[in-house]
Design an enzyme around this catalytic site. Structure first.
Site, PDB file in Angstrom:
ATOM      1  NE  ARG A  64      59.558  26.918  35.644  1.00 37.83           N
ATOM      2  CZ  ARG A  64      59.320  25.725  35.091  1.00 37.83           C
ATOM      3  NH1 ARG A  64      58.053  25.248  35.300  1.00 37.83           N
ATOM      4  NH2 ARG A  64      60.492  25.158  34.741  1.00 37.83           N
TER       5      ARG A  64
ATOM      6  CD  GLN B  11      71.345  38.875  46.335  1.00 37.54           C
ATOM      7  OE1 GLN B  11      72.478  38.285  45.762  1.00 37.54           O
ATOM      8  NE2 GLN B  11      71.365  39.124  47.453  1.00 37.54           N
TER       9      GLN B  11
ATOM     10  CD  GLU C 138      55.190  61.291  17.758  1.00 38.07           C
ATOM     11  OE1 GLU C 138      54.095  61.627  17.036  1.00 38.07           O
ATOM     12  OE2 GLU C 138      56.344  60.905  17.409  1.00 38.07           O
TER      13      GLU C 138
END
Ligand SMILES: Cc1cc2nc3c(=O)[nH]c(=O)nc-3n(C[C@H](O)[C@H](O)[C@H](O)COP(=O)(O)OP(=O)(O)OC[C@H]3O[C@@H](n4cnc5c(N)ncnc54)[C@H](O)[C@@H]3O)c2cc1C
Length: 376
Positions: free
Chosen positions: A265, A276, A239
């Site tokens: 952007r 940074q 799982e």
């Protein structure tokens, strides 16, 4: 391409991207299992991967199955559906193949591999979550039958499932007092509760399951009486590998989106990624994704080779679930207000990632397990 022939299982769900990603925001908002999206997953062959051909399986290895689930996470933006899909493979099919009698395998595995029967496994109880060894739901033997009484909680897929694997008490508290039974949904006395409203993974329905004098033939038991914990351990390893491989694909997709946004952007006359403070977040996301990948496939190989991987599985679970949460938080910050809007799908990823540190054994319990394995 059929799952049994694909040279690389990673891409088997990619052709169904449009169907899987149709109207995602709507499905998340209504919080319902999208039945129509189960169909492309059935057609892709995803549910057949780790199963033997005589039961409709594709006979692929554990790591090939992980790769397909990673591919699903990359293709499908519906993390709830993705989680339900990995639960489908692991909850009943995996233990049935490994521990079921020939009769049970022949009767039920084809329904699991085709995806016709949706499956769930019921371990957690209202009074016993992390404390699995002491669960209270009982199975008492009466002749050729067992009579089950008790209640289960937070069961993924339960509202839509046709087959349940029930982990119940047949002996004293502790590892050897648990046994595992397969039950069909319409078994008298088995009642499935209403879907519970959740924060994330909203298309993966969860609910209570109540057992009142549920009579099951002895033949519906998987493995011997008292083998429940061994079966659970076998299932939980897979799982973790399967459901968190899905998260790896989701994270890789998230990283791509973030890089694209940070390089396009513009603020203060240049791309925001030139700052940074933004670039370091993206570098940390990359490290998180690659660390998750290394742990997942390294551990997957160990499990596949039958090596002792208890510590590795616990560490993998922690690393990937925390990487998923960290990268989802960073993505919102980098997308700014757009990340906070429901429509862009970025905030949904944080909600979806939240449960990963809780299910499959909480991260605290995994750390306990690692500490214990270290002799602490
Ligand atoms: C989305 C989702 C899907 C799920 N699907 C299934 C499913 O399909 N089947 C199923 O059986 N269950 C399922 N669960 C339930 C899940 O397995 C349990 O939530 C989990 O085991 C924790 O149990 P609990 O929620 O009762 O928390 P508790 O056990 O009450 O724990 C609460 C908090 O206390 C901490 N804690 C408890 N004991 C210790 C300890 N000894 N040391 C340190 N910290 C401790 C826990 O880490 C946690 O932070 C699902 C849960 C979620 C959120």
């Amino acid at each position: 391409m059929a799952a049994e022939k694909a040279p690389d299982t990673y891409g088997i769900t990619a052709p169904y991207a449009d169907e899987l990603n149709d109207d995602i925001t709507h499905w998340d908002r209504v919080g319902e299992f999208p039945h129509d999206k189960w169909k492309p997953l059935q057609r892709s062959g995803l549910f057949t991967l780790p199963f033997a051909p005589e039961y409709g399986g594709a006979g692929r290895t554990l790591t090939e199955t992980m790769a397909a689930l990673e591919g699903l996470g990359h293709t499908s933006r519906d993390a709830g559906l993705n989680f339900s899909a990995s639960t489908q493979i692991v909850s009943v099919g995996i233990p049935l193949q490994a521990f079921g009698s020939e009769d049970l395998r022949g009767r039920y595995l084809p329904q699991v591999t085709s995806g016709e029967a949706i499956t769930a496994h019921a371990i957690t109880e209202p009074s016993h979550g992390s404390d699995v060894m002491n669960i209270r739901t009982t199975a008492v033997r009466e002749g050729d039958e067992y009579v089950l009484n008790g209640g289960k909680m937070f069961i993924t897929n339960a509202p839509v499932a046709g087959l349940f694997l029930l982990y119940v008490r047949t002996g004293k508290p502790g590892a050897f007092g648990l046994s595992t039974f397969l039950a069909e949904r319409d078994t008298p006395g088995l009642t499935v509760g209403e879907p519970l409203e959740t924060m994330g993974l909203r298309t993966s329905p969860i609910s209570e399951v109540t057992l009142e004098d549920v009579r099951l033939p002895v033949g519906n038991r998987l493995g011997s009486e008292g083998a429940g914990f061994l079966i659970m351990d076998y299932v939980m390893k897979r799982e973790v590998l399967f459901s968190f491989a899905v998260n790896l694909g989701e994270m890789a997709h998230r990283l791509k989106r973030v890089v694209e946004h940070a390089t396009t952007r513009q603020q203060f006359g240049s791309a925001i990624g030139k700052n940074q403070a933004v670039a370091h977040k993206i570098a940390d996301m990359r490290i998180a994704v690659e660390t998750a990948r290394k742990w997942l496939y390294d551990t997957g190989l160990k499990v596949e080779q039958g090596k002792d991987a208890s510590l590795d599985v616990a560490a993998t679970k922690i690393v990937v679930s925390e990487a998923n949460q960290l990268t989802a938080r960073h993505a919102i910050q980098i997308f700014g207000a757009r990340g906070y809007l429901t429509g862009t799908g970025i905030e949904r990823e944080l909600r979806n990632a939240t449960a990963g540190s809780i299910y499959s054994g909480t991260n605290e319990i995994q750390r306990n397990c690692i500490a214990a394995l270290m002799g602490l």
